[in-house]
Design a protein around this motif. Structure first.
Motif, mmCIF file in Angstrom:
data_model
loop_
_atom_site.group_PDB
_atom_site.id
_atom_site.type_symbol
_atom_site.label_atom_id
_atom_site.label_comp_id
_atom_site.label_asym_id
_atom_site.label_seq_id
_atom_site.Cartn_x
_atom_site.Cartn_y
_atom_site.Cartn_z
ATOM 1 N N LYS A 11 0.840 -1.191 0.000
ATOM 2 C CA LYS A 11 0.000 0.000 0.000
ATOM 3 C C LYS A 11 0.877 1.245 0.000
ATOM 4 N N LEU A 12 0.365 2.313 -0.641
ATOM 5 C CA LEU A 12 1.125 3.564 -0.657
ATOM 6 C C LEU A 12 1.173 4.167 0.727
ATOM 7 N N LEU A 13 -0.014 4.379 1.333
ATOM 8 C CA LEU A 13 -0.086 4.929 2.674
ATOM 9 C C LEU A 13 -0.812 3.915 3.547
ATOM 10 N N GLY A 14 -0.293 3.683 4.754
ATOM 11 C CA GLY A 14 -0.866 2.661 5.609
ATOM 12 C C GLY A 14 -2.124 3.123 6.316
ATOM 13 N N GLY A 15 -2.621 2.306 7.272
ATOM 14 C CA GLY A 15 -3.769 2.660 8.078
ATOM 15 C C GLY A 15 -5.059 2.643 7.275
ATOM 16 N N ASP A 16 -5.960 3.613 7.585
ATOM 17 C CA ASP A 16 -7.274 3.601 6.977
ATOM 18 C C ASP A 16 -7.286 4.331 5.636
ATOM 19 N N LEU B 23 11.544 12.085 -3.637
ATOM 20 C CA LEU B 23 10.954 10.764 -3.356
ATOM 21 C C LEU B 23 9.904 10.876 -2.257
ATOM 22 N N LEU B 24 10.224 11.677 -1.233
ATOM 23 C CA LEU B 24 9.293 11.905 -0.132
ATOM 24 C C LEU B 24 8.028 12.601 -0.633
ATOM 25 N N GLY B 25 8.207 13.612 -1.503
ATOM 26 C CA GLY B 25 7.051 14.342 -2.021
ATOM 27 C C GLY B 25 6.181 13.467 -2.897
ATOM 28 N N GLY B 26 6.829 12.615 -3.707
ATOM 29 C CA GLY B 26 6.064 11.712 -4.547
ATOM 30 C C GLY B 26 5.247 10.735 -3.731
ATOM 31 N N TRP B 27 5.785 10.333 -2.572
ATOM 32 C CA TRP B 27 5.047 9.418 -1.702
ATOM 33 C C TRP B 27 3.922 10.139 -0.986
ATOM 34 N N ALA B 28 4.195 11.352 -0.473
ATOM 35 C CA ALA B 28 3.232 12.052 0.376
ATOM 36 C C ALA B 28 2.004 12.489 -0.403
ATOM 37 N N SER B 29 2.118 12.679 -1.731
ATOM 38 C CA SER B 29 0.949 13.109 -2.503
ATOM 39 C C SER B 29 -0.091 12.011 -2.642
ATOM 40 N N ASN B 30 0.294 10.762 -2.385
ATOM 41 C CA ASN B 30 -0.608 9.613 -2.473
ATOM 42 C C ASN B 30 -1.258 9.512 -3.852
ATOM 43 N N ASN B 31 -0.426 9.557 -4.870
ATOM 44 C CA ASN B 31 -0.909 9.504 -6.242
ATOM 45 C C ASN B 31 0.069 8.608 -6.980
ATOM 46 N N LYS B 32 -0.441 7.756 -7.870
ATOM 47 C CA LYS B 32 0.473 6.789 -8.504
ATOM 48 C C LYS B 32 1.490 7.473 -9.403
ATOM 49 N N TYR B 33 1.050 8.522 -10.111
ATOM 50 C CA TYR B 33 1.995 9.218 -10.995
ATOM 51 C C TYR B 33 3.135 9.843 -10.200
ATOM 52 N N THR B 34 2.769 10.501 -9.064
ATOM 53 C CA THR B 34 3.825 11.148 -8.284
ATOM 54 C C THR B 34 4.773 10.113 -7.705
ATOM 55 N N LEU B 35 4.240 8.960 -7.298
ATOM 56 C CA LEU B 35 5.107 7.927 -6.719
ATOM 57 C C LEU B 35 6.067 7.390 -7.784
#
Lengths: 97, 361
Positions: free
Chosen positions: A89-94, B165-177
């Motif tokens: 999962k990209l982000l965990g939890g809910d 890398l952190l920003g791509g993860w934090a956006s929670n979007n597949k393209y950014t990741l």
């Protein structure tokens, strides 16, 4: 300028050393207590940065820059890389996938 | 050789401002304690350092704006169109675009990790602007003149991929990741040849200080001539470091919308676009300092102008590369970095050692 704290004389050098020491230790503790593993790596990078600044106060500027270059620039990236390749999962939890 | 004495000038400006204007004003008003505080040496030093920082930033910012204009105008010509047209030669288009992004709403995605999402632009823009402070424009125009100047620049340069890398993860979007992952794959492929090219320069000049490196080149020869292989490797590496076409894999607007920065809108988008050119300018400046003689040139033009002129010429080559080449794939950049650039960089280091051992320089 110096202050008397608990019988010890604290000048600017000691003050900044203590500040970065606290940042390093707080970062290291937050690595353990973060729920989100990517945030753990972020705190780990902060701890590495704190160690680098401590090196500057010890007079080892070369070691400090190498610390930033290797640990913050490369090791953290490799860790994030590894975590993201293995995590489903990209982000965990809910939060949604 | 003429150059502008930044530190001496700012010292004089600080003395005039604090002693002759503010100090005299508060003495006239009868506030002698405040006047003494304003005229003290410690405060004067702090104000002087702030003024130097502001001047270095203003020059860097103007160069940055000019580079954006240069890119849009020249890329337009390469694509057989006119480019920007607002104002004289289209120079004011950047200001119009900046104002436009300033008026947009800031949107944070619902499922994003909000703390990290907000922290990433701060770190990305901050570390990139910090680069300006490490680059000297001449013997007298600099912010920091560290013995480890080259290492300082690259230590600050290499924080950005982690942040991306952190920003791509934090956006929670597949393209950014995907964009963030590409940034990580890219850094592990180009950084080693890049540093090996820098090592060859350090071997020949025996110093990590930009002033010493340029002085060596003024005394002997521009390092781009004996170390031509290293120069080419370094130039390719610095294009990847600045994330410009053909190595703009983390952004890749044709494949990934806007790559790692897809979710950043409004003024953050504007500032990140600006920051990309700060990194481009810093990359060009490092190429000029290490391989093209820095501020070396005939003395009828000030050293700073020579330096900036060379930086603009290097940037023009970068624009030409952008106009001519398609984007490489992720696997291609790995094979370019490890199979092509790394052996070339190693050969270059051997050439540098041979030149040093045989006593040519």
């Amino acid at each position: 300028m110096a202050w008397e704290i608990l019988g010890a004389s604290i000048g600017w050098d000691e003050f900044f050393f203590l500040f970065f020491a606290i940042v390093t230790i707080a970062g290291a503790i937050l690595v353990l207590y973060s729920k989100e593993i990517v945030r753990s790596v972020m705190w780990l990078a902060l701890a590495f940065m704190g160690v680098a600044f401590t090196y500057i106060f010890l007079g080892a500027e070369f070691l400090a820059l190498i610390q930033i270059l290797i640990y913050v620039g490369a090791v953290s990236v490799l860790m994030l890389f590894g975590i993201m390749l293995t995590k489903r999962k990209l982000l965990g939890g809910d939060r949604g996938e | 050789m003429t150059s502008i004495d930044l530190w001496g000038g700012m010292d004089a400006l600080t003395n005039w401002l604090m002693d002759d204007v503010l100090g005299a004003l508060f003495n006239w008003l009868g506030l002698h304690g405040l006047a003494d505080f304003l005229m003290s040496d410690t405060l004067g030093t702090v104000i002087m350092l702030l003024l130097i920082g502001i001047f270095v930033f203003i020059v860097g910012f103007l160069v940055d704006i000019t580079m954006i204009w240069q890119e849009r105008k020249m890329l337009g010509r390469l694509m057989d169109r006119r480019g920007t047209m607002v104002g004289p030669l289209g120079y004011f288009q950047n200001i119009a675009d900046g104002l436009k992004t300033f008026l947009k709403e800031t949107i944070i995605p619902e499922n994003a990790d909000e703390g990290v999402f907000n922290l990433v632009p701060v770190l990305y823009i901050g570390t990139s602007v910090l680069l300006l402070g490490t680059l000297p424009l001449s013997t007298q125009w600099y912010m920091s003149n560290s013995e480890l100047g080259v290492l300082l620049t690259f230590a600050i340069f290499c924080i950005a991929p982690f942040v991306i890398l952190l920003g791509g993860w934090a956006s929670n979007n597949k393209y950014t990741l995907i964009g963030g992952m590409r940034a990580a794959a890219q850094i592990i492929s180009y950084e080693i040849p890049l540093f090996l090219a820098v090592v060859s320069v350090i071997i020949l000049t025996g110093s990590m200080n930009y002033g010493d490196i340029v002085a060596w080149q003024q005394a002997n020869v521009w390092l781009g001539i004996p170390l031509i292989i290293g120069f080419i490797v370094f130039f390719i590496g610095i294009i990847a470091e600045a994330e410009r076409v053909p190595f703009d894999l983390p952004e890749a607007e044709a494949e990934l919308v806007e790559g790692w920065g897809t979710e950043y809108g409004g003024f953050r988008f504007g500032l990140m676009m600006l920051t990309d050119y700060f990194r481009g300018y810093a990359g060009c400046a490092v190429v000029v300092l290490l391989f093209l003689g820095g501020w070396d040139g005939p003395g009828f033009i000030p050293e700073e102008i020579w330096f900036l002129l060379k930086a603009f010429i290097v940037f023009a080559v970068m624009i030409w590369v952008r106009g001519a080449l398609p984007r490489v794939r992720t696997d291609q950049i790995l094979s370019i970095g490890w199979k092509r650039l790394l052996p070339l960089a190693a050969i270059n280091v051997f050439i540098a050692i041979a030149l040093k051992a045989l006593g040519v320089f």
